[in-house]
Design an enzyme around this catalytic site. Structure first.
Site, PDB file in Angstrom:
ATOM      1  N   CYS A   1      20.167  15.634 -20.058  1.00 43.18           N
ATOM      2  CA  CYS A   1      19.553  16.918 -20.407  1.00 43.18           C
ATOM      3  C   CYS A   1      18.259  16.690 -21.175  1.00 43.18           C
ATOM      4  O   CYS A   1      17.999  15.600 -21.683  1.00 43.18           O
ATOM      5  CB  CYS A   1      20.526  17.761 -21.219  1.00 43.18           C
TER       6      CYS A   1
ATOM      7  N   GLU B   1      22.478  16.274 -10.123  1.00 42.34           N
ATOM      8  CA  GLU B   1      23.842  16.373 -10.625  1.00 42.34           C
ATOM      9  C   GLU B   1      24.317  17.824 -10.532  1.00 42.34           C
ATOM     10  O   GLU B   1      24.022  18.645 -11.395  1.00 42.34           O
ATOM     11  CB  GLU B   1      23.925  15.882 -12.070  1.00 42.34           C
TER      12      GLU B   1
ATOM     13  N   TYR C   1      30.288  16.284 -10.144  1.00 40.06           N
ATOM     14  CA  TYR C   1      30.300  16.039 -11.592  1.00 40.06           C
ATOM     15  C   TYR C   1      31.655  16.392 -12.180  1.00 40.06           C
ATOM     16  O   TYR C   1      32.092  17.538 -12.105  1.00 40.06           O
ATOM     17  CB  TYR C   1      29.194  16.873 -12.233  1.00 40.06           C
TER      18      TYR C   1
ATOM     19  N   HIS D   1      32.410  14.225 -19.194  1.00 41.85           N
ATOM     20  CA  HIS D   1      31.923  14.787 -20.451  1.00 41.85           C
ATOM     21  C   HIS D   1      32.645  16.054 -20.888  1.00 41.85           C
ATOM     22  O   HIS D   1      32.176  16.772 -21.778  1.00 41.85           O
ATOM     23  CB  HIS D   1      30.412  15.072 -20.375  1.00 41.85           C
TER      24      HIS D   1
ATOM     25  N   ARG E   1      30.359  11.363 -10.785  1.00 51.62           N
ATOM     26  CA  ARG E   1      30.346  11.037 -12.217  1.00 51.62           C
ATOM     27  C   ARG E   1      31.668  11.492 -12.809  1.00 51.62           C
ATOM     28  O   ARG E   1      32.004  12.672 -12.761  1.00 51.62           O
ATOM     29  CB  ARG E   1      29.177  11.737 -12.912  1.00 51.62           C
TER      30      ARG E   1
ATOM     31  N   ASP F   1      29.703   9.642 -25.180  1.00 51.88           N
ATOM     32  CA  ASP F   1      28.810   8.870 -24.327  1.00 51.88           C
ATOM     33  C   ASP F   1      27.536   8.468 -25.054  1.00 51.88           C
ATOM     34  O   ASP F   1      26.888   7.496 -24.677  1.00 51.88           O
ATOM     35  CB  ASP F   1      28.434   9.698 -23.088  1.00 51.88           C
TER      36      ASP F   1
ATOM     37  N   ALA G   1      20.110   6.709 -20.240  1.00 42.81           N
ATOM     38  CA  ALA G   1      19.464   7.974 -20.561  1.00 42.81           C
ATOM     39  C   ALA G   1      18.514   7.692 -21.717  1.00 42.81           C
ATOM     40  O   ALA G   1      17.298   7.615 -21.545  1.00 42.81           O
ATOM     41  CB  ALA G   1      20.488   9.046 -20.905  1.00 42.81           C
ATOM     42  N   ARG G   2      19.080   7.424 -22.905  1.00 42.17           N
ATOM     43  CA  ARG G   2      18.244   7.241 -24.096  1.00 42.17           C
ATOM     44  C   ARG G   2      17.242   6.079 -23.982  1.00 42.17           C
ATOM     45  O   ARG G   2      16.062   6.258 -24.343  1.00 42.17           O
ATOM     46  CB  ARG G   2      19.146   7.081 -25.327  1.00 42.17           C
TER      47      ARG G   2
ATOM     48  N   CYS H   1      16.564  12.886 -29.365  1.00 44.19           N
ATOM     49  CA  CYS H   1      16.407  13.393 -27.998  1.00 44.19           C
ATOM     50  C   CYS H   1      17.478  14.427 -27.687  1.00 44.19           C
ATOM     51  O   CYS H   1      17.212  15.459 -27.051  1.00 44.19           O
ATOM     52  CB  CYS H   1      16.468  12.254 -26.996  1.00 44.19           C
TER      53      CYS H   1
END
Length: 684
Positions: free
Chosen positions: A29, A102, A170, A173, A224, A264, A318-319, A348
């Site tokens: 996101c 996704e 998906y 999470h 995922r 995560d 991601a990060r 972030c």
């Protein structure tokens, strides 16, 4: 010549498409979503340009019953959403990457506050896990499930029309409907979709099969899935192994994730790089299809080890892809010292949770690629032969000097202390924050490669010094100081403090001036991380610590960085007493008076010392004096940046330094003009 990292640049076949290397930007996101699709397209394109072979969107809501407003994600509710989605896919292709989308039906995580549709889930339960609202999901009938499958098929067709190469199912999470059906925590059904693992995975299987049928080789199908829910009654290792034994060969790729976004994306304060390995290791043996996973990977050696050990086929990020969109290319080119390593601060994440464009402490261009035209690796060349003095080598000064140096200006960076980094150096010495030192380390490495930037340590500068050396352009990055009078949000005027009371602030802690006496009260009206960190530090040093805050939780704003729960646990484990919903109203020689922020009742807390973590004041004296000299014609330009301009986060300071470098020598519009591009809906 071979490199130990060559294995990371091998192509990987994902069904009908080929990833050119093993670097895979998993869906994440960004706080832009349907509101800022052009900004997102530019951000994703730059990642593809930087070497990420696959670049995915965030979750894309497939239907109005999957509405997670106020959070701003992408949508594929109907054909009206296709132009925005196509713009993103096209941009990724232009950058040289495969585009992944996704698709998500959020099920019980969708309160549908915008659409006002009834939430749907396996059983009658309040919406969960991210939204606390007086809204319940309705237990889905078999017709609802058939509708969901049809909506998902429609979304797959639209994804293909928009040009995506990889289409997701998906179920991770705690968000996707397949997750809710798979988890016993949410699924107590007794029909063919509940009870046994075979029944609970039925919806997941059907959605994968539907997606494969619709894609028909035109795009790869990824799934995922949660590998560990980390909650009582949730998805377990036994569950995921059973799913893979049954469905392992169905999709073209498996994307392994934790059972919550918080799980995560644990910050570096609470987990090391590769934290997910213990949950993912061994799962690849249950499928021949390629698998991708994450772990805040910052070390190329760790990436290689996981691939060689058969843990992952693709290095998901991601990060790290946010902190350095060019990470793959830098590894390929042997420029490891110039990687902007993710510091794991989760600023972030705060973009999405505050419904604002994504930002990054290490990469100030993140979120500004389209709005302001910033690029993480490139910046326009200098427009004059001006020389620039930067006073202060904290995060703002370091970034300003680096960016100005890349533009080609001759820069003098002066720092009063021996060590560079300012507050970054001070704070990274605190418990759990060592990774934050990467903000300084990256910029020191970058500056070392710029012969046009001179660094002067142990060089305090006065306005007279600046005039004597003949500098005409000055950026003032002298930082800020923490107040010790209690002024912040709750109190906007100083507290009564008794003579002889021992009152300290974070600057004292940074300088090694610690409280004397056994009992210490930390008063936190800052609400970010520092109050909790200082309380933890003092408790570890043997003090009996109470932390008082007007908030309902200690460090309440860290809810936006996924730390607030772990902070409470850490404080409890360290024996810190949490006094929430209270403000310190006076400080005596042997204690403090605290007031209930709701009822107004007051009581005393005994203590030997108080540490105030409240507001800050900019060190603006030099800036103000230089402004006067500029107005008198002695200087051409003066600009305050970072905390010296307005105290904020480290990310804000770095961003301020980049902005000053971008705008130097530029003809700026009037401040009546919006200084960045916006995407404005055109009305018919």
């Amino acid at each position: 010549m071979t490199s130990p990292y060559d294995i990371l640049f091998e192509p990987v076949q994902i069904g009908p498409v080929t990833a050119k290397n093993r670097f895979y930007q998993v869906p994440h996101c960004n706080g832009m979503g349907y509101r800022d699709p052009s900004a997102q397209a530019s951000m994703r394109r730059i990642k593809a340009e930087g070497g990420w072979s696959v670049v995915c969107t965030e979750q894309v809501e497939i239907h109005a019953t999957s509405d997670i407003a106020p959070f701003i994600e992408l949508r594929i509710w109907d054909d009206q959403d296709l132009p925005a989605l196509k713009r993103i896919a096209d941009a990724i292709h232009e950058g040289g990457g495969l585009a992944g989308i996704e698709l998500a039906h959020n099920g019980m995580n969708a309160p549908n506050q915008l659409s006002r549709e009834t939430p749907l889930g396996p059983q009658h339960l309040p919406v969960a896990p991210d939204t606390i609202a007086p809204v319940q999901a309705r237990a889905m009938t078999t017709q609802d499930i058939a509708d969901l499958r049809r909506w998902h098929r429609n979304a797959v067709r639209r994804s293909l029309e928009a040009g995506y190469d990889i289409v997701y199912v998906y179920g991770a999470h705690g968000y996707g409907a397949p997750h809710h059906f798979l988890s016993r925590r949410y699924n107590n059904r007794t029909d063919e979709y509940g009870g046994s693992l075979e029944n609970r995975m039925r919806l997941l299987k059907e959605l994968i099969e539907d997606t494969l049928e619709e894609c028909a080789g035109r795009a790869a199908v990824a799934c995922r899935i949660t590998v560990e829910e980390e909650i009582d009654g949730g998805i377990t290792r036994e569950d995921i192994e059973g799913v893979l034994r049954e469905l392992g060969e169905l999709p073209d790729l498996w994307d392994f994730a934790m059972g919550s976004w918080e799980g995560d994306s644990v910050t570096s304060r609470f987990a090391p790089e590769g934290r997910q390995e213990e949950f993912v290791a061994g799962l690849k043996k249950l499928t021949t299809k390629p698998v991708v996973g994450v772990g805040r990977f910052t070390s190329p050696d760790a990436m290689v080890r996981q691939v060689k050990a058969g843990i992952l086929d693709l290095i998901g990020a991601a990060r790290p892809s946010i902190a350095d969109p060019f990470l793959p290319n830098k590894i390929r080119d042997g420029r490891l010292n110039l990687i902007r390593e993710c510091i794991g601060c989760n600023i972030c994440v705060s973009g999405d949770l505050t419904m604002s464009p994504i930002r990054c402490t290490q990469n100030p261009s993140m979120g500004e690629e389209w709005r302001r035209g910033w690029h993480p690796e490139r910046i326009r060349a200098k427009e004059s032969d001006s020389q620039v003095l930067v006073v202060g080598a904290g995060p703002a000064g370091l970034e300003a000097a680096r960016a100005l140096g890349v533009r080609g200006y001759d820069v003098a960076l002066v720092e009063a202390r021996r060590e560079l980094g300012g507050r970054v150096t001070q704070e990274s010495a605190l418990p759990g924050l060592s990774a934050w030192g990467r903000v300084k380390e990256y910029r020191e490495a970058a500056l070392a490669e710029l012969p046009n930037v001179e660094i002067y340590r142990e060089s305090p500068m006065s306005a007279d010094d600046i005039a004597e050396f003949g500098f005409q352009h000055v950026l003032v990055a002298t930082g800020s100081t923490w107040r010790t009078d209690g002024v912040a949000r709750f109190h906007t005027t100083p507290l009564p403090i008794a003579e002889g009371a021992q009152v300290l602030g974070p600057d004292d802690i940074f300088a090694g001036r610690l409280p004397s006496g056994r009992k210490v009260v930390v008063y936190d009206d800052d609400h970010y991380y520092l109050g909790g960190v200082i309380a933890e530090l003092l408790a570890q040093q043997g003090h009996e610590v109470s932390i008082v805050t007007p908030g309902s939780q200690v460090s309440a704003w860290t809810n936006n960085t996924f730390e607030v729960n772990r902070i409470q646990r850490r404080l409890i484990e360290n024996g810190v007493t949490r006094v929430t919903d209270h403000a310190v109203v006076s400080v005596g020689a042997g204690g403090v008076t605290v007031r209930d922020v709701y009822a107004g009742a007051e009581r005393e807390l005994d203590c030997d010392a108080v540490v105030m973590v409240t507001a800050r004041l900019p060190k603006e004296e030099l800036y103000l004096e230089l402004v006067g000299r500029r107005d008198a014609g002695e200087l051409l330009s003066v600009r305050g940046i970072g905390d010296a301009w307005a105290p904020g986060t480290i990310a804000a300071a770095v961003w301020s330094g980049r902005r000053a470098a971008e705008e130097f020598d530029a003809e700026l519009p009037s401040n009546d003009v919006v200084p960045f591009r916006r995407e404005v809906t055109q009305l018919a």
